[in-house]
Design a protein around this motif. Structure first.
Motif, short mmCIF file in Angstrom:
data_model
loop_
_atom_site.label_atom_id
_atom_site.label_comp_id
_atom_site.label_asym_id
_atom_site.label_seq_id
_atom_site.Cartn_x
_atom_site.Cartn_y
_atom_site.Cartn_z
N ASN A 89 1.35 -1.29 0.18
CA ASN A 89 0.16 -0.03 0.37
C ASN A 89 0.82 1.63 0.39
O ASN A 89 0.99 2.13 -0.96
N SER A 90 2.08 1.23 0.85
CA SER A 90 2.77 2.39 0.67
C SER A 90 3.94 2.71 -0.38
O SER A 90 4.10 4.02 -0.85
N LEU A 91 3.68 1.27 -0.97
CA LEU A 91 4.56 1.90 -2.14
C LEU A 91 3.48 2.22 -3.64
O LEU A 91 4.03 3.31 -4.56
N GLY A 92 2.61 1.21 -3.50
CA GLY A 92 1.67 2.29 -4.40
C GLY A 92 1.09 3.68 -4.22
O GLY A 92 1.16 4.50 -4.90
N ASN A 93 1.34 3.98 -3.21
CA ASN A 93 1.35 5.88 -2.32
C ASN A 93 2.22 6.56 -3.09
O ASN A 93 1.97 7.39 -3.41
N VAL A 94 3.24 5.85 -3.07
CA VAL A 94 4.37 7.24 -3.71
C VAL A 94 4.32 6.56 -5.40
O VAL A 94 4.81 7.32 -6.05
N TYR A 95 3.76 5.66 -5.72
CA TYR A 95 3.47 5.08 -7.26
C TYR A 95 2.53 6.47 -7.49
O TYR A 95 2.82 7.21 -8.91
N GLN A 96 1.60 6.97 -7.07
CA GLN A 96 0.17 7.89 -7.13
C GLN A 96 1.37 8.72 -7.26
O GLN A 96 1.31 9.80 -7.97
N HIS A 97 1.74 9.58 -5.99
CA HIS A 97 2.64 10.28 -5.99
C HIS A 97 3.81 10.86 -7.36
O HIS A 97 3.95 11.49 -7.79
N LEU A 98 4.04 9.59 -7.99
CA LEU A 98 4.85 10.17 -9.54
C LEU A 98 3.95 9.32 -10.37
O LEU A 98 5.10 9.96 -11.72
N GLN A 99 3.02 9.73 -10.18
CA GLN A 99 1.97 9.96 -11.44
C GLN A 99 2.38 8.67 -11.93
O GLN A 99 2.37 8.13 -13.69
N ARG A 100 2.52 7.14 -11.71
CA ARG A 100 2.88 5.78 -12.34
C ARG A 100 1.18 5.27 -11.93
O ARG A 100 1.89 4.12 -11.24
N ASP A 101 0.69 5.67 -13.05
CA ASP A 101 -0.82 4.98 -12.90
C ASP A 101 -0.44 3.39 -12.42
O ASP A 101 -1.19 2.67 -11.51
N ALA A 102 0.38 2.30 -13.50
CA ALA A 102 -0.16 1.44 -13.85
C ALA A 102 0.85 0.60 -12.69
O ALA A 102 0.18 -1.08 -12.24
N ASP A 103 1.97 1.07 -11.80
CA ASP A 103 2.60 0.52 -10.83
C ASP A 103 2.02 0.78 -9.80
O ASP A 103 1.88 -0.30 -8.73
N ALA A 104 1.05 1.87 -9.20
CA ALA A 104 0.46 1.70 -8.48
C ALA A 104 -1.00 1.76 -8.04
O ALA A 104 -1.00 0.23 -6.78
N GLU A 105 -1.56 0.70 -9.72
CA GLU A 105 -2.37 -0.21 -9.26
C GLU A 105 -2.13 -1.92 -8.95
O GLU A 105 -2.49 -2.11 -8.17
N ASN A 106 -0.90 -1.73 -9.03
CA ASN A 106 -0.34 -3.32 -10.24
C ASN A 106 0.26 -3.53 -8.25
O ASN A 106 0.10 -4.66 -7.13
N ALA A 107 0.52 -2.23 -7.15
CA ALA A 107 0.81 -2.34 -5.81
C ALA A 107 -0.15 -2.40 -5.43
O ALA A 107 -0.31 -3.21 -4.14
#
Length: 173
Positions: free
Chosen positions: A94-112
């Motif tokens: 979940n924390s990694l997904g939040n970081v990916y959201q901040h980086l606007q890396r939606d596919a990575d956020a969704e995967n996390a």
């Protein structure tokens, strides 16, 4: 309760006896972070993971510290080390997904987020965060579903209710 200075004295005394304890380094760093001493906390987490490179808790704490500081690339690196050490940890994913959201890396956020939910299907924070991702992507129905699932998982989780309320207002309901 709230005797942080005394707690710090205890940790320093314990570390004087066992400076090679990754757990003590991590726990003292948690205290330091809570006292607003980010630089000292960072050094403590780094000492902990140098002593025990697979120490998932210290990697997670370091990732959270970097996230709070807006250092998202560093946060990503620390959290990736955390999930390598403990792949089934929904909080870390979940924390990694939040970081990916901040980086606007939606596919990575969704995967996390999906990895977090694979480990814990009713993890309310992750469901809420998946909802915010879906809402930002313009998938209102999927966002609403995620928020409702978060509320079902934890009826006392206010963020999901807040987000669902704003979504419904935006949808005119």
């Amino acid at each position: 309760l709230g005797r942080r200075d005394e707690a710090g004295d205890c940790y320093r005394a314990a570390l004087a006896i066992r400076p090679d304890s990754a757990e003590l380094q991590n726990n003292y760093a948690v205290l330091q972070a809570g006292m607003g001493q980010a630089g000292a906390a960072e050094q403590g987490y780094l000492r902990a993971v140098s002593l025990r490179p697979d120490y998932a808790d210290a990697w997670h704490n370091l990732g959270l510290l970097y996230t709070q500081a807006g250092c998202y690339s560093r946060a990503e690196a620390a959290l990736c080390r955390c999930v390598q050490a403990r792949a089934g940890d929904p909080e870390a994913w979940n924390s990694l997904g939040n970081v990916y959201q901040h980086l606007q890396r939606d596919a990575d956020a969704e995967n996390a987020y999906l990895r977090a939910l694979a480990a814990h299907p009713t993890h309310a924070k992750t469901l809420n965060n998946l909802g915010t991702l879906r809402q930002r992507q313009g998938a209102a129905a999927a966002a609403e579903d995620a928020y409702r699932r978060a509320i079902d998982a934890d009826p006392a989780y206010p963020e999901a209710r807040w987000n669902l309320g704003f979504l419904l207002l935006a949808k005119g309901r």
